[in-house]
Every structure is written in structure tokens, then in C-alpha cells.
Design an enzyme around this catalytic site. Structure first.
Site, short mmCIF file in Angstrom:
data_model
loop_
_atom_site.label_atom_id
_atom_site.label_comp_id
_atom_site.label_asym_id
_atom_site.label_seq_id
_atom_site.Cartn_x
_atom_site.Cartn_y
_atom_site.Cartn_z
N GLY A 56 31.06 34.46 38.11
CA GLY A 56 30.42 33.62 38.78
C GLY A 56 31.10 32.32 39.32
O GLY A 56 31.82 31.78 38.48
N ALA A 64 38.85 35.49 40.81
CA ALA A 64 38.86 33.99 40.13
C ALA A 64 39.88 33.16 40.55
O ALA A 64 39.78 32.08 39.85
CB ALA A 64 38.53 33.93 38.60
N ALA A 65 41.01 33.71 41.03
CA ALA A 65 42.16 32.85 41.40
C ALA A 65 41.69 31.70 42.30
O ALA A 65 42.11 30.63 41.91
CB ALA A 65 43.18 33.80 41.89
N GLY A 66 41.01 31.91 43.13
CA GLY A 66 40.56 30.90 43.99
C GLY A 66 39.72 29.74 43.36
O GLY A 66 39.67 28.66 43.65
N ASP A 67 38.78 30.39 42.49
CA ASP A 67 37.86 29.50 41.75
C ASP A 67 38.92 28.57 40.83
O ASP A 67 38.61 27.14 40.91
CB ASP A 67 37.01 30.39 40.92
CG ASP A 67 36.05 31.25 41.57
OD1 ASP A 67 36.00 31.11 42.64
OD2 ASP A 67 35.81 32.35 40.80
N GLY A 127 40.54 39.96 34.84
CA GLY A 127 39.13 39.48 34.60
C GLY A 127 38.87 37.92 35.49
O GLY A 127 39.81 37.50 35.86
O1 RIB Z 1 35.38 34.57 42.50
C1 RIB Z 1 35.10 35.30 41.62
C2 RIB Z 1 33.82 35.61 41.33
O2 RIB Z 1 33.10 36.00 42.38
C3 RIB Z 1 33.34 36.39 40.09
O3 RIB Z 1 33.50 36.25 38.73
C4 RIB Z 1 32.07 37.10 40.58
O4 RIB Z 1 31.04 36.93 39.51
C5 RIB Z 1 31.65 36.50 41.79
O5 RIB Z 1 31.06 35.55 41.76
#
Ligand code: RIB
Length: 305
Positions: free
Chosen positions: A37, A247-250, A285
Site C-alpha cells: 500500500g 515501492a521504490a517510488g514510495d 517486495g
Molecule cells: O507502490 C507500490 C505499492 O502499490 C504496492 O505495495 C501495492 O500495494 C500498491 O499500492
């Protein structure tokens, strides 16, 4: 303190040698269940990097929901404002990962879609204690706008990751201090196809003319383009072996917020965020790949940065 308003998903990840064509079946790996998420990923990334973090969001009353809250708590993220919605499933992301480490993601929003503007308004006290608010677009758009308003009214810096891409109301552009699209999101928002650095600059300029104050355009392996007014700075990425880009962008946005809060220098914060993005793609992941502060410092020291 950093507040995150956003999504929590359980990621169901299958690795494939190549993605299926329409109507085709391919066999993949065993499924892996990984916390994800975009909101929860940002919260955990910021906490692992040394930030004091609180999350506002919703999960369903199912086992995924309790695992997602436990993941946040284990990273030291405050979860008092993560609500459990009765009779609803938690958000789930279906992720296929190919041999090059590239992914495709389908999100079933579940409880994330139940996060309403009134829910974030009710957390105005918590958001007002933060210095930075991190937002993404996996919760309803009116909720994102309301969260940005609540933050701005109280002088909190707003960082928006406009993912997944969707048209944004002009008000939201004005409420946001740092907009952090990737190239697909920047191209969709600006209607400027991005194929190289030159077209990336054109897209960033269009976003600025639409009302964005500062744009951090994430270019993956090409690094990041910072745009503010008519100033553009490109920072190359740290070269690494890519295992999984999820998740790299997050992680990039969260890292930028942590470093920017520490010293207020955009360029140093971008270099730190570039390192965090690079480390994130070296592991599989979403939450499983988010690096800790010590790893980032060692990575930067080894590169003389
Ligand atoms: O940015 C990666 C995320 O996008 C994943 O963890 C997935 O849950 C989606 O929300």
C-alpha cells in the site's frame, strides 16, 4: 513528525518469466504475501530512516488488516489513527513481477475506499502536529484534497505522490508543496509524453504552469529531475542491480521528507532519496525491501556521497 494519510494493502506477489498476452495463461511462482500500500510503504520507509511517523488510514476487519497494522507498529509508526472498518475487506494489490524486476499492479481498494474527508478532518489535531504530510492517490480523491487542506491550514508541508495517475483538481496543485510523480504520472498529468530528459523538462514545466510549486520527477534508472519556477536540476540515479522496483517510488518520497525535515536542503534530500530508491530496488517486495538508515548511510559513504 511526519503524518501519512493513505492506503494499506496486502500485496499478493507472483513472479513470472514473462507476462501473459490477452487470453493466455502462464504459470508463475508460489504467491508471496507482503505488506504494501503506497501509504503504509511511505510510513514504514520514513520510520526506518529515523522519522517519527503517524499513519491515518483504514483496513478491513480481516486477518490482512491486523497484519498490516502490526507491520506499521513493528516499524514504530503510530497507528492510533488507522481504523478497522467492519464488514469490509482490507486493500489487496495483485502484483506480477517479471524477470527484469518490472511489475504490474492491480489494486482492489477495499477499506481504503472508505477513508472519507470527514475521517481526515477528524484527525486535524494529529496532522497539525506534523511538519510534513505525505499523500498518495489510493484513497478517494476528495479525501486527499481534504487532507491537503487540513495540512495547509496549519502550515504543514504537503508532499503528494500522484499515484496511481488520475486527473487532479487545480486546487490540489495549489495545496501541494512537492509533487513527486514518476514519468508515467507526469506524462499523464501534463499530457506531455516523456521519452528523454528534454521531454521530462517539458512535462515538469507544464506541471508548474498547472499550479505545481515544486516537482520532483522520478525517472527510475535515470534519477530525478527537480523543477521549481524556471529552474531545472537533474540528479542521476545510483547504478544498482534491479531485483524489484515495487515501492521504490514510495520510499523515495518518504526519504525526501525525512532528509528535508532534518536540514531543509532540497538537493541533499534528493541525493538521500536517490540512495533510498536505489537500495529499495535491490530487494524483493514492498515493505520487505525498504532500507534502514544505517544501510543508506553505508551506501552513501561507499560512494563518497
Ligand atoms: O507502490 C507500490 C505499492 O502499490 C504496492 O505495495 C501495492 O500495494 C500498491 O499500492
Amino acid at each position: 513528525m511526519i503524518a501519512v494519510v493513505g492506503s494499506l494493502n496486502m500485496d499478493l506477489v507472483v513472479t513470472v518469466r514473462r507476462r501473459p498476452r490477452t487470453g493466455e495463461t502462464v504459470l508463475g511462482s508460489d504467491v508471496r504475501f507482503v505488506g504494501g500500500g503506497k501509504g503504509a510503504n511511505q510510513a514504514i520507509a520514513a520510520a526506518r530512516l529515523g522519522g517519527q511517523v503517524h499513519m491515518v488510514g483504514k483496513v478491513g476487519d480481516d486477518p490482512f488488516g491486523s497484519t498490516l497494522i502490526a507491520n506499521l507498529a513493528a516499524a514504530g509508526v503510530g497507528t492510533e489513527a488507522v481504523q478497522v472498518e467492519k464488514g469490509v475487506s482490507s486493500g489487496v494489490a495483485f502484483i506480477t513481477l517479471d524477470a527484469a524486476g518490472d511489475n504490474q499492479i492491480i489494486v482492489s481498494p477495499g477499506a481504503n475506499a472508505r477513508l472519507m474527508p470527514a475521517d481526515v478532518r477528524a484527525q486535524a489535531g494529529l496532522i497539525g502536529q506534523a511538519r510534513v504530510l505525505l499523500l498518495q492517490l489510493e484513497t478517494p480523491l476528495p479525501t486527499v484534497v481534504e487532507a491537503a487542506r487540513v495540512a495547509r491550514e496549519q502550515g504543514v508541508t504537503v508532499v503528494l505522490d500522484p499515484a496511481p495517475a488520475q486527473p487532479l483538481p487545480p486546487e490540489l496543485f495549489r495545496l501541494v508543496d512537492f509533487l513527486t510523480p514518476n514519468e508515467h504520472e507526469a506524462a499523464a498529468l501534463s499530457r506531455q509524453p516523456i521519452t528523454d530528459l528534454r521531454s521530462a523538462k517539458l512535462a515538469a514545466a507544464k506541471l508548474i504552469s498547472q499550479g505545481a510549486r515544486q516537482v520532483l520527477l522520478k525517472l527510475g534508472g535515470e534519477g530525478v529531475l527537480f523543477a521549481c519556477g524556471n529552474r531545472f536540476e537533474h540528479m542521476p540515479a545510483f547504478p544498482v542491480k534491479v531485483v524489484d522496483t515495487t515501492a521504490a517510488g514510495d520510499a523515495f518520497g518518504a526519504a525526501f521528507a525525512v532528509a528535508w525535515l532534518e536540514h531543509g536542503d532540497v538537493y541533499r534530500a534528493l541525493s538521500f532519496a536517490n540512495a533510498v530508491g536505489a537500495l529499495t530496488v535491490t530487494k524483493a517486495g514492498a515493505q520487505s525491501s525498504l532500507p534502514y538508515r544505517k544501510e543508506v548511510e553505508a551506501f552513501l559513504a561507499a560512494r563518497g556521497a
